[in-house]
Design an enzyme around this catalytic site. Structure first.
Site, PDB file in Angstrom:
ATOM      1  CE  LYS A  87      11.862  13.949  -9.325  1.00 19.73           C
ATOM      2  NZ  LYS A  87      10.521  12.573  -9.754  1.00 19.73           N
ATOM      3  CB  VAL A 188      -3.572   1.057   1.416  1.00 14.57           C
ATOM      4  CG1 VAL A 188      -3.484  -0.305   1.394  1.00 14.57           C
ATOM      5  CG2 VAL A 188      -3.679   0.598   3.513  1.00 14.57           C
TER       6      VAL A 188
HETATM    7  P1  NAD Z   1       1.565   8.080   1.011  1.00 18.93           P
HETATM    8  O1  NAD Z   1       2.132   9.175   1.478  1.00 18.93           O
HETATM    9  O2  NAD Z   1      -0.317   8.598   0.335  1.00 18.93           O
HETATM   10  O3  NAD Z   1       1.494   6.782   0.380  1.00 18.93           O
HETATM   11  C1  NAD Z   1       2.290   5.555   1.565  1.00 18.93           C
HETATM   12  C2  NAD Z   1       1.790   5.062   2.408  1.00 18.93           C
HETATM   13  O4  NAD Z   1       2.588   3.618   2.322  1.00 18.93           O
HETATM   14  C3  NAD Z   1       1.764   5.146   3.830  1.00 18.93           C
HETATM   15  O5  NAD Z   1      -0.221   5.563   3.668  1.00 18.93           O
HETATM   16  C4  NAD Z   1       2.423   5.079   4.398  1.00 18.93           C
HETATM   17  O6  NAD Z   1       1.880   5.115   6.010  1.00 18.93           O
HETATM   18  C5  NAD Z   1       2.990   3.608   3.574  1.00 18.93           C
HETATM   19  N1  NAD Z   1       4.067   3.074   4.632  1.00 18.93           N
HETATM   20  C6  NAD Z   1       5.017   3.697   4.932  1.00 18.93           C
HETATM   21  N2  NAD Z   1       6.547   3.032   5.155  1.00 18.93           N
HETATM   22  C7  NAD Z   1       5.595   1.734   4.714  1.00 18.93           C
HETATM   23  C8  NAD Z   1       6.152   0.581   4.912  1.00 18.93           C
HETATM   24  N3  NAD Z   1       7.741   0.375   5.810  1.00 18.93           N
HETATM   25  N4  NAD Z   1       5.053  -0.468   5.451  1.00 18.93           N
HETATM   26  C9  NAD Z   1       4.135  -0.811   4.884  1.00 18.93           C
HETATM   27  N5  NAD Z   1       3.531   0.844   4.701  1.00 18.93           N
HETATM   28  C10 NAD Z   1       4.611   2.179   4.628  1.00 18.93           C
HETATM   29  O7  NAD Z   1       2.136   8.129  -0.807  1.00 18.93           O
HETATM   30  P2  NAD Z   1       1.419   7.346  -1.972  1.00 18.93           P
HETATM   31  O8  NAD Z   1       0.889   9.383  -3.123  1.00 18.93           O
HETATM   32  O9  NAD Z   1       0.487   7.007  -2.142  1.00 18.93           O
HETATM   33  O10 NAD Z   1       2.490   7.549  -3.301  1.00 18.93           O
HETATM   34  C11 NAD Z   1       2.656   5.671  -2.588  1.00 18.93           C
HETATM   35  C12 NAD Z   1       4.079   5.483  -3.885  1.00 18.93           C
HETATM   36  O11 NAD Z   1       3.442   5.221  -5.098  1.00 18.93           O
HETATM   37  C13 NAD Z   1       5.438   5.970  -2.981  1.00 18.93           C
HETATM   38  O12 NAD Z   1       6.527   5.474  -3.483  1.00 18.93           O
HETATM   39  C14 NAD Z   1       5.379   7.050  -4.404  1.00 18.93           C
HETATM   40  O13 NAD Z   1       7.003   7.468  -4.431  1.00 18.93           O
HETATM   41  C15 NAD Z   1       4.517   6.211  -5.172  1.00 18.93           C
HETATM   42  N6  NAD Z   1       3.993   7.303  -6.510  1.00 18.93           N
HETATM   43  C16 NAD Z   1       2.894   8.155  -5.920  1.00 18.93           C
HETATM   44  C17 NAD Z   1       2.802   8.501  -7.321  1.00 18.93           C
HETATM   45  C18 NAD Z   1       1.230   9.174  -7.149  1.00 18.93           C
HETATM   46  O14 NAD Z   1       0.446   9.936  -7.629  1.00 18.93           O
HETATM   47  N7  NAD Z   1       0.681   9.879  -6.129  1.00 18.93           N
HETATM   48  C19 NAD Z   1       2.732   8.843  -8.779  1.00 18.93           C
HETATM   49  C20 NAD Z   1       3.946   7.810  -8.683  1.00 18.93           C
HETATM   50  C21 NAD Z   1       4.805   7.226  -8.076  1.00 18.93           C
END
Ligand code: NAD
Length: 366
Positions: A87, A188
């Site tokens: 990382k 979502v």
């Molecule tokens: P994103 O930013 O697109 O979506 C996150 C959503 O959570 C947003 O719509 C936001 O408004 C909402 N949110 C923020 N705070 C909140 C709260 N307190 N309560 C409810 N909703 C809330 O991010 P993402 O890419 O969809 O990733 C989501 C999670 O998955 C993160 O923890 C990320 O680290 C993890 N993740 C993502 C990926 C990927 O490929 N994008 C891969 C591994 C892990």
């Protein structure tokens, strides 16, 4: 006084000896201040994203990169990838520091690591940043499709979470179909939104929440989900609860209120403290480890690193998250251990075996 001050600074920068390599670069011109932590290359080159954010101190940045790189080793090992864990952090405010010169300096630094570490996007960095970085180094993944990369990993991550849910359903209720199952998705966004679509397509009854009401509306319109409140959705009576927003969703307040049989979500670092895995088990809730569930993203970029990105091969590999999760449940029913403890142990064994083989190989050569 002086001696004790420098001693405590040295302590703050102690890496603990578990990581193979920790390297830093400070460049006055571009303002780049980066730390790369390579936890293990026993299974292959270390892969993990570059996090770009202002840390209060250098020691905070170091602590984060050490923790995150270790987690990447476990994630890659459990995903069956021939990759290690690494990382990077860039210290500072990306909106102030981001510049072509910074990516040039960072790319040159990664080149100096000779391919022991491959980077990707993470919090504070974007696909566009990876494209820019790719002009200076080949040790980068997560680039746009136009630049020959794999693009946004979120739909692939969502597919992996969906497969993990099907595996949990098979292990707990005897069928991998989600038809009629009640699934509550908190957050979502890119992953949670795509996951909701997949689960609805399989016949699940969805409850969704997000702090962003427009995201909720999009998913409700597309899937017929019921909207809930982000502060309350964890207490919804359901079969599967899916934290898909921020880390730390399972804490001392939310865990006692959960009314689900399984937790299967995309968010990283869902447990606010590791002991909560055992608390969840005592409550009869199967917590499927986040790093097993959300490995679709890293599997996807691993296929980009191998040269020409092959979405079909990546998809097939991500689908196998199902088998990994079923195997965790099987082992848990034999041993009574938590799924988290079994996953950690399995990852550690895989890394140790590869390490021993490497050490054996080099001693033969030597
Ligand atoms: P994103 O930013 O697109 O979506 C996150 C959503 O959570 C947003 O719509 C936001 O408004 C909402 N949110 C923020 N705070 C909140 C709260 N307190 N309560 C409810 N909703 C809330 O991010 P993402 O890419 O969809 O990733 C989501 C999670 O998955 C993160 O923890 C990320 O680290 C993890 N993740 C993502 C990926 C990927 O490929 N994008 C891969 C591994 C892990």
């Amino acid at each position: 006084m002086k001696a004790s001050q420098s001693d405590s600074e040295v302590d703050a920068l102690d890496t603990g000896g578990e990581h193979e390599e920790v390297a830093g670069i400070w460049r006055r011109g571009s303002g780049l201040r980066a730390i790369v932590a390579i936890h293990s290359t026993a299974l292959g080159p270390a892969l993990g994203g570059t996090r770009f954010r202002p840390y209060p101190t250098v020691a905070d940045g170091l602590a984060d990169v050490l923790r995150l790189s270790r987690a990447m080793s476990y994630k890659a090992a459990m995903a069956g990838l021939e990759l290690g864990g690494g990382k990077a952090v860039i210290l500072g405010d990306p909106s102030v520091l981001r510049s072509p010169g910074l990516w040039r300096d960072y790319g040159a630094f990664l080149n100096g690591l000779g391919g022991r570490y491959y980077t990707a996007e993470d919090v504070g960095t974007s696909i566009a940043d990876m494209d820019e970085l790719g002009r200076h180094t080949r040790f980068v993944t997560g680039r746009s499709v136009e630049a020959g990369g794999s693009g946004d990993p979120s739909p692939v991550t969502a597919f992996g979470v969906f497969r993990a849910m099907q595996a949990a359903a098979k292990s707990l209720w005897g069928s991998d179909s989600l038809a009629g199952r009640r699934i509550a998705v908190n957050g979502v966004g890119k992953v949670g939104g795509a996951l909701a679509g997949l689960a609805a397509g399989d016949g699940a009854k969805l409850v969704v929440a997000d702090v962003d009401q427009s995201a909720v509306r999009r998913v409700v319109d597309a899937t017929g989900a019921t909207a809930s409140d982000p502060g309350e959705i964890h207490a919804t009576a359901c079969d599967i609860y899916a934290p898909c927003a921020l880390g730390g969703a399972l804490d001392d307040e939310t865990v006692p209120a959960l009314a689900c049989e399984a937790v299967v979500g995309a968010a990283n670092n869902q447990l606010a403290r590791p002991e909560l895995a055992a608390v969840l088990r005592e409550r009869g809730i199967a917590y499927v480890p986040d790093y097993v569930v959300n490995a679709g993203g890293v599997i996807n970029i691993a296929y980009e690193r191998d040269g020409e990105y092959d979405p079909g091969a990546a998809h097939e590999h991500v689908a196998r998250i199902y088998d990994t999760v079923v195997a965790l449940f099987d082992e848990a029913s034999r041993t009574g251990d938590t799924l988290e403890a079994i996953a950690d142990r399995t990852a550690e064994q895989r890394i140790a075996v590869a390490d021993a083989a490497r050490a054996g190989g080099s001693s033969t050569l030597g």
